[in-house]
Design a protein around this motif. Structure first.
Motif, PDB file in Angstrom:
ATOM      1  N   HIS A  87       0.868  -1.168   0.000  1.00  0.00           N
ATOM      2  CA  HIS A  87       0.000   0.000   0.000  1.00  0.00           C
ATOM      3  C   HIS A  87       0.914   1.229   0.000  1.00  0.00           C
ATOM      4  CE1 HIS A  87      -3.325  -2.682   1.153  1.00  0.00           C
ATOM      5  NE2 HIS A  87      -2.447  -3.239   1.974  1.00  0.00           N
ATOM      6  N   THR A  88       0.949   1.937  -1.114  1.00  0.00           N
ATOM      7  CA  THR A  88       1.836   3.082  -1.248  1.00  0.00           C
ATOM      8  C   THR A  88       1.126   4.348  -0.792  1.00  0.00           C
ATOM      9  OG1 THR A  88       2.909   2.018  -3.144  1.00  0.00           O
ATOM     10  CG2 THR A  88       3.308   4.373  -2.826  1.00  0.00           C
ATOM     11  N   LEU A  89       1.739   5.056   0.155  1.00  0.00           N
ATOM     12  CA  LEU A  89       1.172   6.291   0.674  1.00  0.00           C
ATOM     13  C   LEU A  89       1.764   7.486  -0.055  1.00  0.00           C
ATOM     14  CD1 LEU A  89       0.551   4.202   2.952  1.00  0.00           C
ATOM     15  CD2 LEU A  89       0.641   6.137   4.546  1.00  0.00           C
ATOM     16  N   ASN A  90       0.941   8.468  -0.357  1.00  0.00           N
ATOM     17  CA  ASN A  90       1.396   9.711  -0.969  1.00  0.00           C
ATOM     18  C   ASN A  90       1.805  10.666   0.151  1.00  0.00           C
ATOM     19  OD1 ASN A  90       1.538  12.345  -2.144  1.00  0.00           O
ATOM     20  ND2 ASN A  90       0.314  11.614  -3.876  1.00  0.00           N
ATOM     21  N   LEU A  91       3.102  10.791   0.371  1.00  0.00           N
ATOM     22  CA  LEU A  91       3.590  11.609   1.487  1.00  0.00           C
ATOM     23  C   LEU A  91       3.336  13.092   1.244  1.00  0.00           C
ATOM     24  CD1 LEU A  91       6.977   9.810   2.271  1.00  0.00           C
ATOM     25  CD2 LEU A  91       4.668   9.253   3.063  1.00  0.00           C
ATOM     26  N   SER A  92       3.374  13.520  -0.012  1.00  0.00           N
ATOM     27  CA  SER A  92       3.122  14.927  -0.325  1.00  0.00           C
ATOM     28  C   SER A  92       1.708  15.334   0.059  1.00  0.00           C
ATOM     29  CB  SER A  92       3.358  15.196  -1.809  1.00  0.00           C
ATOM     30  OG  SER A  92       4.702  14.960  -2.160  1.00  0.00           O
ATOM     31  N   ASN A  93       0.767  14.386  -0.067  1.00  0.00           N
ATOM     32  CA  ASN A  93      -0.625  14.654   0.297  1.00  0.00           C
ATOM     33  C   ASN A  93      -0.909  14.336   1.765  1.00  0.00           C
ATOM     34  OD1 ASN A  93      -1.147  15.467  -2.303  1.00  0.00           O
ATOM     35  ND2 ASN A  93      -2.053  13.525  -2.941  1.00  0.00           N
ATOM     36  N   PRO A 102      -6.202   9.787   9.889  1.00  0.00           N
ATOM     37  CA  PRO A 102      -6.566   8.997  11.073  1.00  0.00           C
ATOM     38  C   PRO A 102      -6.446   7.493  10.877  1.00  0.00           C
ATOM     39  CG  PRO A 102      -8.089  10.825  10.806  1.00  0.00           C
ATOM     40  CD  PRO A 102      -7.212  10.830   9.586  1.00  0.00           C
ATOM     41  N   TRP A 103      -6.803   7.002   9.678  1.00  0.00           N
ATOM     42  CA  TRP A 103      -6.745   5.560   9.468  1.00  0.00           C
ATOM     43  C   TRP A 103      -5.324   5.034   9.578  1.00  0.00           C
ATOM     44  CZ3 TRP A 103      -3.784   3.237   5.781  1.00  0.00           C
ATOM     45  CH2 TRP A 103      -3.322   4.042   4.728  1.00  0.00           C
ATOM     46  N   PHE A 104      -4.330   5.851   9.106  1.00  0.00           N
ATOM     47  CA  PHE A 104      -2.953   5.372   9.209  1.00  0.00           C
ATOM     48  C   PHE A 104      -2.388   5.618  10.604  1.00  0.00           C
ATOM     49  CE2 PHE A 104       1.701   5.714   8.634  1.00  0.00           C
ATOM     50  CZ  PHE A 104       1.920   4.415   8.200  1.00  0.00           C
ATOM     51  N   LEU A 105      -2.789   6.700  11.256  1.00  0.00           N
ATOM     52  CA  LEU A 105      -2.334   6.937  12.627  1.00  0.00           C
ATOM     53  C   LEU A 105      -2.799   5.826  13.565  1.00  0.00           C
ATOM     54  CD1 LEU A 105      -2.862  10.790  12.905  1.00  0.00           C
ATOM     55  CD2 LEU A 105      -0.691   9.563  12.660  1.00  0.00           C
ATOM     56  N   ALA A 106      -3.880   5.142  13.204  1.00  0.00           N
ATOM     57  CA  ALA A 106      -4.313   3.993  13.995  1.00  0.00           C
ATOM     58  C   ALA A 106      -3.337   2.823  13.860  1.00  0.00           C
ATOM     59  CB  ALA A 106      -5.714   3.557  13.554  1.00  0.00           C
ATOM     60  N   ARG A 147       4.425   7.895  10.328  1.00  0.00           N
ATOM     61  CA  ARG A 147       5.579   7.706   9.447  1.00  0.00           C
ATOM     62  C   ARG A 147       5.497   6.335   8.786  1.00  0.00           C
ATOM     63  NH1 ARG A 147       6.071  12.382  10.717  1.00  0.00           N
ATOM     64  NH2 ARG A 147       7.979  13.505  11.289  1.00  0.00           N
ATOM     65  N   ILE A 148       6.033   6.261   7.564  1.00  0.00           N
ATOM     66  CA  ILE A 148       6.191   4.948   6.944  1.00  0.00           C
ATOM     67  C   ILE A 148       7.610   4.477   7.251  1.00  0.00           C
ATOM     68  CG2 ILE A 148       4.521   5.407   5.120  1.00  0.00           C
ATOM     69  CD1 ILE A 148       8.149   5.243   4.197  1.00  0.00           C
ATOM     70  N   PRO A 149       7.835   3.155   7.202  1.00  0.00           N
ATOM     71  CA  PRO A 149       6.913   2.077   6.863  1.00  0.00           C
ATOM     72  C   PRO A 149       6.219   1.523   8.111  1.00  0.00           C
ATOM     73  CG  PRO A 149       9.115   1.199   7.079  1.00  0.00           C
ATOM     74  CD  PRO A 149       9.232   2.684   7.315  1.00  0.00           C
ATOM     75  N   ALA A 150       5.205   0.730   7.855  1.00  0.00           N
ATOM     76  CA  ALA A 150       4.535  -0.054   8.890  1.00  0.00           C
ATOM     77  C   ALA A 150       4.006  -1.314   8.230  1.00  0.00           C
ATOM     78  CB  ALA A 150       3.398   0.735   9.527  1.00  0.00           C
ATOM     79  N   ILE A 151       3.863  -2.364   9.013  1.00  0.00           N
ATOM     80  CA  ILE A 151       3.292  -3.598   8.487  1.00  0.00           C
ATOM     81  C   ILE A 151       2.168  -4.070   9.396  1.00  0.00           C
ATOM     82  CG2 ILE A 151       5.457  -4.323   7.382  1.00  0.00           C
ATOM     83  CD1 ILE A 151       5.670  -6.485   9.624  1.00  0.00           C
ATOM     84  N   VAL A 152       1.257  -4.826   8.798  1.00  0.00           N
ATOM     85  CA  VAL A 152       0.240  -5.553   9.546  1.00  0.00           C
ATOM     86  C   VAL A 152       0.372  -7.019   9.148  1.00  0.00           C
ATOM     87  CG1 VAL A 152      -2.200  -5.850  10.047  1.00  0.00           C
ATOM     88  CG2 VAL A 152      -1.305  -3.559   9.579  1.00  0.00           C
ATOM     89  N   ASP A 153       0.704  -7.858  10.120  1.00  0.00           N
ATOM     90  CA  ASP A 153       0.882  -9.283   9.857  1.00  0.00           C
ATOM     91  C   ASP A 153      -0.470  -9.975  10.019  1.00  0.00           C
ATOM     92  OD1 ASP A 153       1.617 -11.910   9.635  1.00  0.00           O
ATOM     93  OD2 ASP A 153       3.304 -11.786  11.034  1.00  0.00           O
ATOM     94  N   ARG A 154      -1.115 -10.254   8.910  1.00  0.00           N
ATOM     95  CA  ARG A 154      -2.454 -10.843   8.927  1.00  0.00           C
ATOM     96  C   ARG A 154      -2.433 -12.272   9.469  1.00  0.00           C
ATOM     97  NH1 ARG A 154      -5.260  -6.309   8.925  1.00  0.00           N
ATOM     98  NH2 ARG A 154      -4.885  -5.017   7.080  1.00  0.00           N
ATOM     99  N   VAL A 195       3.405  -3.683  13.313  1.00  0.00           N
ATOM    100  CA  VAL A 195       4.769  -3.298  13.660  1.00  0.00           C
ATOM    101  C   VAL A 195       5.109  -2.027  12.888  1.00  0.00           C
ATOM    102  CG1 VAL A 195       7.171  -4.031  13.890  1.00  0.00           C
ATOM    103  CG2 VAL A 195       5.358  -5.758  13.811  1.00  0.00           C
ATOM    104  N   PHE A 196       5.585  -1.007  13.592  1.00  0.00           N
ATOM    105  CA  PHE A 196       6.087   0.197  12.927  1.00  0.00           C
ATOM    106  C   PHE A 196       7.512   0.445  13.379  1.00  0.00           C
ATOM    107  CE2 PHE A 196       3.754   1.717  16.674  1.00  0.00           C
ATOM    108  CZ  PHE A 196       4.657   2.586  17.273  1.00  0.00           C
ATOM    109  N   GLU A 197       8.181   1.403  12.745  1.00  0.00           N
ATOM    110  CA  GLU A 197       9.616   1.685  12.855  1.00  0.00           C
ATOM    111  C   GLU A 197      10.385   0.632  12.049  1.00  0.00           C
ATOM    112  OE1 GLU A 197      11.358   4.259  13.972  1.00  0.00           O
ATOM    113  OE2 GLU A 197       9.509   5.285  14.538  1.00  0.00           O
ATOM    114  N   SER A 198      11.147   1.097  11.073  1.00  0.00           N
ATOM    115  CA  SER A 198      11.775   0.187  10.118  1.00  0.00           C
ATOM    116  C   SER A 198      12.717  -0.816  10.776  1.00  0.00           C
ATOM    117  CB  SER A 198      12.516   0.983   9.047  1.00  0.00           C
ATOM    118  OG  SER A 198      13.525   1.796   9.619  1.00  0.00           O
ATOM    119  N   GLY A 199      13.486  -0.387  11.780  1.00  0.00           N
ATOM    120  CA  GLY A 199      14.378  -1.325  12.457  1.00  0.00           C
ATOM    121  C   GLY A 199      13.614  -2.409  13.186  1.00  0.00           C
TER     122      GLY A 199
END
Length: 235
Positions: free
Chosen positions: A29-35, A41-45, A51-58, A65-69
């Motif tokens: 899911h590619t986010l438009n950072l300029s916009n 709110p949906w991504f802040l949840a 900040r990107i990236p974040a993953i959801v392990d289905r 999990v957020f924070e790239s490291g």
């Protein structure tokens, strides 16, 4: 299945490279950072820091999990790959991962801001951050004189550092006199999973280029910096 929320940045490409190396199925899911989609709110949840990236392990009850490291560690430990099993080997990888998280990433990020994006050219700030990038690159070059990769076998430490160091020209930092660093960059770039991962998603510009497209990209990023200065929410 893993949902990856990302953009074409070094931090985003760390995760797509790792997912490709680990052959884990994922939906991007590619986010438009300029916009400022990362502030919706949906991504802040998903990531309260916006900040990107974040993953959801289905496959793990929609574990976020957020924070790239942290994502790299999670994926490596989930699969038992790209990180050793023994405590000393794992610590060695984590040390070089933290080297990127605390040094390479922040210093190159600031070099980008002041060299490429900031509306005023502040020579002292540019010199400060480019100089610190050079120092960190020398640390890597010296270490790589005696090691093929950063921490034993190829690992998430290499992925994390490589995703940033490969963009050194965008930060205005030359590495012509660092032969081991250049050898390591090319060796990792040749990996098929890396070649695929850095195009998930593809960058809007070639960060090695110095053409009109690159200037337009820098101008758009400069507008984001200027908006961040005037809005409490930042960029």
């Amino acid at each position: 299945m893993i949902d990856l929320y990302t953009a074409a940045t070094p931090n985003g490409h760390k995760i797509s490279i790792a997912l490709e190396e680990l052959a884990l199925p994922y939906t991007m899911h590619t986010l438009n950072l300029s916009n400022k989609e990362q502030k919706q709110p949906w991504f802040l949840a998903i990531n309260p820091n916006g900040r990107i990236p974040a993953i959801v392990d289905r496959a793990a009850d929609d574990f976020v999990v957020f924070e790239s490291g942290a994502i790299l560690l999670y994926l490596a430990e989930k699969t038992g790959r790209l990180i050793p099993d023994d405590s000393k080997g794992r610590s060695w990888v984590v040390q070089w991962l933290m080297f990127q998280m605390g040094g390479i990433g922040p210093m190159m990020g600031q070099a980008n801001v002041f060299f490429r994006y900031f509306p005023e050219k502040i020579a002292a700030a540019i010199d400060r951050y480019q100089g610190e990038c050079r120092r960190l690159f020398r640390v890597l070059d010296s270490h790589l004189e005696e090691h093929e990769f950063l921490a034993g076998d190829y690992s998430i430490a290499d992925i994390a550092n490589w995703a940033w160091v490969r963009t050194h020209r965008w930060s205005g930092v030359d590495i012509d006199d660092l032969p081991q660093l250049r050898r390591w960059l090319e060796q990792i770039r040749a990996r098929p999973a890396v070649q695929k991962g850095i195009n998930m998603p593809p960058s809007a510009i070639d960060r090695d280029a110095n053409d009109e497209q690159a200037r337009q990209f820098a101008a758009e990023a400069r507008r984001m910096v200027e908006m961040g200065q005037s809005r409490r929410s930042g960029v």
